[in-house]
Write an enzyme that holds these catalytic residues in place. Structure first.
Site, PDB file in Angstrom:
ATOM      1  N   ARG A  28      34.619 -14.719  21.587  1.00  0.00           N
ATOM      2  CA  ARG A  28      34.447 -13.818  22.718  1.00  0.00           C
ATOM      3  C   ARG A  28      34.075 -12.407  22.280  1.00  0.00           C
ATOM      4  O   ARG A  28      33.280 -11.734  22.947  1.00  0.00           O
ATOM      5  CB  ARG A  28      35.721 -13.826  23.568  1.00  0.00           C
ATOM      6  CG  ARG A  28      35.888 -15.122  24.369  1.00  0.00           C
ATOM      7  CD  ARG A  28      37.333 -15.336  24.796  1.00  0.00           C
ATOM      8  NE  ARG A  28      37.486 -16.479  25.701  1.00  0.00           N
ATOM      9  CZ  ARG A  28      37.537 -17.747  25.312  1.00  0.00           C
ATOM     10  NH1 ARG A  28      37.419 -18.060  24.021  1.00  0.00           N
ATOM     11  NH2 ARG A  28      37.700 -18.718  26.197  1.00  0.00           N
ATOM     12  N   GLY A  94      31.812 -26.028  20.281  1.00  0.00           N
ATOM     13  CA  GLY A  94      31.836 -26.303  21.709  1.00  0.00           C
ATOM     14  C   GLY A  94      32.129 -25.064  22.528  1.00  0.00           C
ATOM     15  O   GLY A  94      31.503 -24.814  23.558  1.00  0.00           O
ATOM     16  N   ASP A 319      44.732 -27.972  22.078  1.00  0.00           N
ATOM     17  CA  ASP A 319      44.227 -28.150  20.715  1.00  0.00           C
ATOM     18  C   ASP A 319      45.327 -28.483  19.716  1.00  0.00           C
ATOM     19  O   ASP A 319      45.039 -28.862  18.581  1.00  0.00           O
ATOM     20  CB  ASP A 319      43.505 -26.878  20.245  1.00  0.00           C
ATOM     21  CG  ASP A 319      42.171 -26.680  20.937  1.00  0.00           C
ATOM     22  OD1 ASP A 319      41.567 -27.694  21.358  1.00  0.00           O
ATOM     23  OD2 ASP A 319      41.730 -25.530  21.062  1.00  0.00           O
TER      24      ASP A 319
END
Length: 436
Positions: A28, A94, A319
């Protein structure tokens, strides 16, 4: 890196280490820095393959990106993206490709996105669907819903989007597109997913509304807001810290500390699960860094017991289920993990691979469509070579298990570990692990 890696039963692990920078925040910071006007300086960036692919993409979209030292990067944004000179290769990232498509959709440009063979198998319509509803166009070049795909952006209209499954990637892509859409974009989540995008948008000067709806929340963003470059300090990744901490819990006599770990409550579900299992896990030196709470986490060898993991916790630790399953192999009784069907569309089908790998190591596992149940014991046979399907978390989880199993555990295709945790083997061996 060799074609396979092997972990062997180790003596007590000890030491203090730092986890790599948080992968979510690293992606980000690069993307928002590229979209912003002016200079963004990042400290603690994860220099794994996935984030480096995003850095190359941001540069192709017109930003100046410069590495200034270990984890220190400078991004000079031009206030928006432009048509790149060639295909955007996102490698195995991804998160990178989905967030980049959201960001790029808001600009008048055309860009083709692609990735490696693993990324080409992962579904994209969960992101491209709402982006298309906003006005972006997608031309699938091989198979519907799979990379490569050409995106044509610009002239977007805001949407009200209700998610059926909480996903930070989908939410973030829509919000990034909404920055350059006409109107107010809203995303309604049924459960709270990681909120790094909302926090970081504010750091870059955007106004983001968040309304708590009990289990979930509604996020709103007005289009046309400019971003201004800023300083971003990236804390340690709790998903990566999980591996040395797990080893500390299951290798007898161990005491392992990971310093500077992000403690965002939407990322600490694994630590809560471990504590419920009886883990001796303590957090010290809580402080603020980069808008996030961080702390130093110490794990000591513990007698673990199985638990039922609340399904509502899945979004905060999706995750981490592979490493939870590996530690559950050493817990007395059943550890029940349900509501985690999202695991099947990660870098691999992580439910199927963890079930197969644990069974190969002599662990009793029951597979379900949306989850799995691990029945653990104090002694895990090991002695298997585990197929990872190019998935870094599957590889690292089984290698950690191998440090406490009776017989060595090997994994194939270990080179993919560098996507999220460069230096993993050296760090684990530095604590006293037997891995190589």
């Amino acid at each position: 890196m060799p074609s396979q890696l092997t972990a062997r039963r180790s003596t007590a692990l000890s030491g203090k280490v730092r986890a790599p920078g948080d992968k979510s925040m690293s992606h980000r910071s690069m993307i928002l820095g590229g979209m912003a006007s002016g200079v963004t300086e990042v400290e603690g960036l994860l220099e794994g393959d996935d984030v480096l692919a995003t850095a190359h993409a941001v540069q192709a979209f017109g930003a100046r990106v410069e590495r200034q030292g270990d984890g220190r990067w400078r991004i000079e944004g031009a206030g928006g993206f432009r048509t790149p000179p060639s295909t955007i290769d996102c490698g195995n990232a991804g998160t990178g490709v989905r967030l980049l498509m959201g960001a790029a959709a808001g600009y008048t440009l055309t860009a083709t996105f692609d990735g490696d063979q693993s990324l080409r198998k992962r579904p994209m319509k969960r992101v491209t669907g709402p982006l298309a509803d906003m006005g972006a166009r997608f031309d699938w070049q091989a198979a519907e819903d799979r990379l490569p795909v050409a995106l044509t952006g610009g002239a977007l209209k805001a949407i009200d989007y209700v998610q059926t499954v909480a996903s930070a990637q989908v939410k973030s892509a829509i919000l990034l597109a909404g920055l350059n859409a006409d109107g107010v974009t809203t995303v309604v989540e049924p459960e709270k997913s990681r909120d790094h995008t909302e926090r970081m948008l504010r750091a870059f000067g955007a106004e983001v509304g968040v309304q708590d709806n009990g289990e979930g929340w509604t996020i709103s963003l007005r289009g046309g807001q400019p971003l201004t470059g800023t300083f971003v300090a990236v804390p340690g990744d709790p998903s990566s810290a999980a591996f040395p901490l797990a080893a500390g819990l299951i290798v007898p006599g161990s005491e392992v500390t990971v310093e500077g770990v992000m403690l965002n409550p939407l990322r600490t579900g694994l630590f809560d699960a471990w504590i419920a299992m009886g883990a001796d896990l303590t957090i010290a030196n809580r402080r603020n860094a980069g808008g996030e709470e961080v702390g130093d986490i110490t794990a000591r060898h513990s007698k673990l017991k199985g638990i039922v993991v609340p399904e509502a916790r899945a979004a905060s630790m999706i995750d981490e289920y592979p490493i939870l399953a590996a530690t559950a192999a050493f817990a007395e009784g059943e550890t029940v993990m349900r509501g985690v069907g999202e695991m099947r569309v990660k870098e691999s089908d992580r439910i199927a691979l963890m079930v197969a790998g644990l069974r190969a190591c002599g662990v009793q596992v029951e597979e379900e469509p949306e989850g799995f149940i691990v029945t653990g014991s104090t002694s895990v046979p090991g002695g298997a070579t585990v197929h990872t399907a190019h998935d870094h978390r599957i590889a690292m989880s089984h290698l950690v298990l191998g440090l406490a199993a009776e017989e060595p555990v090997s994994v194939d295709e270990p080179g993919m570990i560098a996507t999220s945790f460069p230096g993993f083997v050296d760090l684990m061996n530095g604590l006293g692990g037997e891995m190589g």
